[in-house]
Design a protein around this motif. Sequence first.
Motif, PDB file in Angstrom:
ATOM      1  N   GLU A  93      19.202  54.801  23.249  1.00 22.48           N
ATOM      2  CA  GLU A  93      19.555  55.083  25.006  1.00 22.48           C
ATOM      3  C   GLU A  93      20.941  53.631  25.096  1.00 22.48           C
ATOM      4  O   GLU A  93      21.611  54.058  25.540  1.00 22.48           O
ATOM      5  CB  GLU A  93      19.144  54.947  26.143  1.00 22.48           C
ATOM      6  CG  GLU A  93      18.560  55.869  26.237  1.00 22.48           C
ATOM      7  CD  GLU A  93      17.114  55.927  27.569  1.00 22.48           C
ATOM      8  OE1 GLU A  93      17.416  55.410  28.507  1.00 22.48           O
ATOM      9  OE2 GLU A  93      16.454  56.520  27.637  1.00 22.48           O
ATOM     10  N   ASP A  94      20.362  52.622  24.600  1.00 24.28           N
ATOM     11  CA  ASP A  94      20.792  51.607  24.940  1.00 24.28           C
ATOM     12  C   ASP A  94      23.236  51.513  24.339  1.00 24.28           C
ATOM     13  O   ASP A  94      23.763  51.546  24.546  1.00 24.28           O
ATOM     14  CB  ASP A  94      20.261  49.806  24.086  1.00 24.28           C
ATOM     15  CG  ASP A  94      19.431  49.865  25.343  1.00 24.28           C
ATOM     16  OD1 ASP A  94      19.981  50.163  26.565  1.00 24.28           O
ATOM     17  OD2 ASP A  94      18.641  48.714  24.600  1.00 24.28           O
ATOM     18  N   GLU A  95      22.624  52.072  22.589  1.00 14.82           N
ATOM     19  CA  GLU A  95      24.002  52.313  22.160  1.00 14.82           C
ATOM     20  C   GLU A  95      24.671  53.427  22.495  1.00 14.82           C
ATOM     21  O   GLU A  95      26.052  53.404  22.749  1.00 14.82           O
ATOM     22  CB  GLU A  95      23.320  52.727  21.128  1.00 14.82           C
ATOM     23  CG  GLU A  95      22.961  51.437  20.440  1.00 14.82           C
ATOM     24  CD  GLU A  95      23.807  50.260  19.582  1.00 14.82           C
ATOM     25  OE1 GLU A  95      24.643  50.831  20.021  1.00 14.82           O
ATOM     26  OE2 GLU A  95      23.572  49.179  19.474  1.00 14.82           O
ATOM     27  N   GLU A 152      10.551  52.517  20.887  1.00 16.10           N
ATOM     28  CA  GLU A 152      11.646  51.035  21.430  1.00 16.10           C
ATOM     29  C   GLU A 152      12.874  52.595  20.524  1.00 16.10           C
ATOM     30  O   GLU A 152      13.801  51.422  20.683  1.00 16.10           O
ATOM     31  CB  GLU A 152      10.758  50.361  20.036  1.00 16.10           C
ATOM     32  CG  GLU A 152      10.100  49.255  20.713  1.00 16.10           C
ATOM     33  CD  GLU A 152       9.060  48.432  19.781  1.00 16.10           C
ATOM     34  OE1 GLU A 152       9.115  47.355  20.043  1.00 16.10           O
ATOM     35  OE2 GLU A 152       9.013  48.980  18.935  1.00 16.10           O
ATOM     36  N   LYS A 156      24.874  54.329  25.578  1.00 15.92           N
ATOM     37  CA  LYS A 156      25.480  53.574  27.298  1.00 15.92           C
ATOM     38  C   LYS A 156      26.463  53.119  26.920  1.00 15.92           C
ATOM     39  O   LYS A 156      27.536  52.879  27.265  1.00 15.92           O
ATOM     40  CB  LYS A 156      24.577  53.399  27.743  1.00 15.92           C
ATOM     41  CG  LYS A 156      23.833  53.884  28.538  1.00 15.92           C
ATOM     42  CD  LYS A 156      22.258  53.158  29.503  1.00 15.92           C
ATOM     43  CE  LYS A 156      21.395  54.100  29.841  1.00 15.92           C
ATOM     44  NZ  LYS A 156      20.734  53.121  31.058  1.00 15.92           N
ATOM     45  N   ALA A 157      26.360  51.898  25.962  1.00 18.59           N
ATOM     46  CA  ALA A 157      27.538  50.870  25.226  1.00 18.59           C
ATOM     47  C   ALA A 157      28.730  51.777  24.573  1.00 18.59           C
ATOM     48  O   ALA A 157      30.167  51.641  24.955  1.00 18.59           O
ATOM     49  CB  ALA A 157      26.621  50.488  24.436  1.00 18.59           C
ATOM     50  N   ALA A 206      14.332  53.300  23.774  1.00 17.52           N
ATOM     51  CA  ALA A 206      15.168  52.677  24.335  1.00 17.52           C
ATOM     52  C   ALA A 206      16.691  52.030  23.460  1.00 17.52           C
ATOM     53  O   ALA A 206      17.347  51.765  23.902  1.00 17.52           O
ATOM     54  CB  ALA A 206      14.603  51.607  24.242  1.00 17.52           C
ATOM     55  N   ARG A 207      16.585  51.339  22.191  1.00 16.72           N
ATOM     56  CA  ARG A 207      17.658  51.856  21.081  1.00 16.72           C
ATOM     57  C   ARG A 207      18.512  52.531  21.730  1.00 16.72           C
ATOM     58  O   ARG A 207      19.771  52.092  21.757  1.00 16.72           O
ATOM     59  CB  ARG A 207      17.544  50.997  20.216  1.00 16.72           C
ATOM     60  CG  ARG A 207      16.687  49.653  19.573  1.00 16.72           C
ATOM     61  CD  ARG A 207      16.177  48.950  18.552  1.00 16.72           C
ATOM     62  NE  ARG A 207      18.503  48.522  18.208  1.00 16.72           N
ATOM     63  CZ  ARG A 207      18.914  48.049  18.085  1.00 16.72           C
ATOM     64  NH1 ARG A 207      18.573  47.173  18.822  1.00 16.72           N
ATOM     65  NH2 ARG A 207      20.005  48.276  17.265  1.00 16.72           N
ATOM     66  N   LYS A 235      30.546  53.544  27.649  1.00 15.86           N
ATOM     67  CA  LYS A 235      31.308  52.470  28.642  1.00 15.86           C
ATOM     68  C   LYS A 235      32.805  51.482  27.281  1.00 15.86           C
ATOM     69  O   LYS A 235      33.860  51.251  28.035  1.00 15.86           O
ATOM     70  CB  LYS A 235      30.281  50.786  28.166  1.00 15.86           C
ATOM     71  CG  LYS A 235      31.120  49.792  29.517  1.00 15.86           C
ATOM     72  CD  LYS A 235      30.207  48.723  29.408  1.00 15.86           C
ATOM     73  CE  LYS A 235      31.099  47.315  29.910  1.00 15.86           C
ATOM     74  NZ  LYS A 235      29.952  46.127  30.864  1.00 15.86           N
TER      75      LYS A 235
END
Length: 65
Positions: free
Chosen positions: A19-21, A13, A23-24, A16-17, A27
């Motif tokens: 990776e999300d951060e 988990e 990517k954000a 996954a978090r 961006k």
Amino acid sequence: MKAHELRDLSMNELNARLEDEVKALQKLRFTKSVTGQLENPARMRHARKEIARIKTVMKEQVSAE
């Protein structure tokens, strides 16, 4: 998310978090480079701190094993 909340998550988990951060943040950096400005510039700082927080908790969990 607070550090004590992150400590309750599993390593998968956390990955996954993270990776999300990341990517954000990418961006946000892309948007800033294209347009020259962001709606909320503090969001970049928040994303960097969240990434550091997640990495710290991950390192704590690895060293505890």
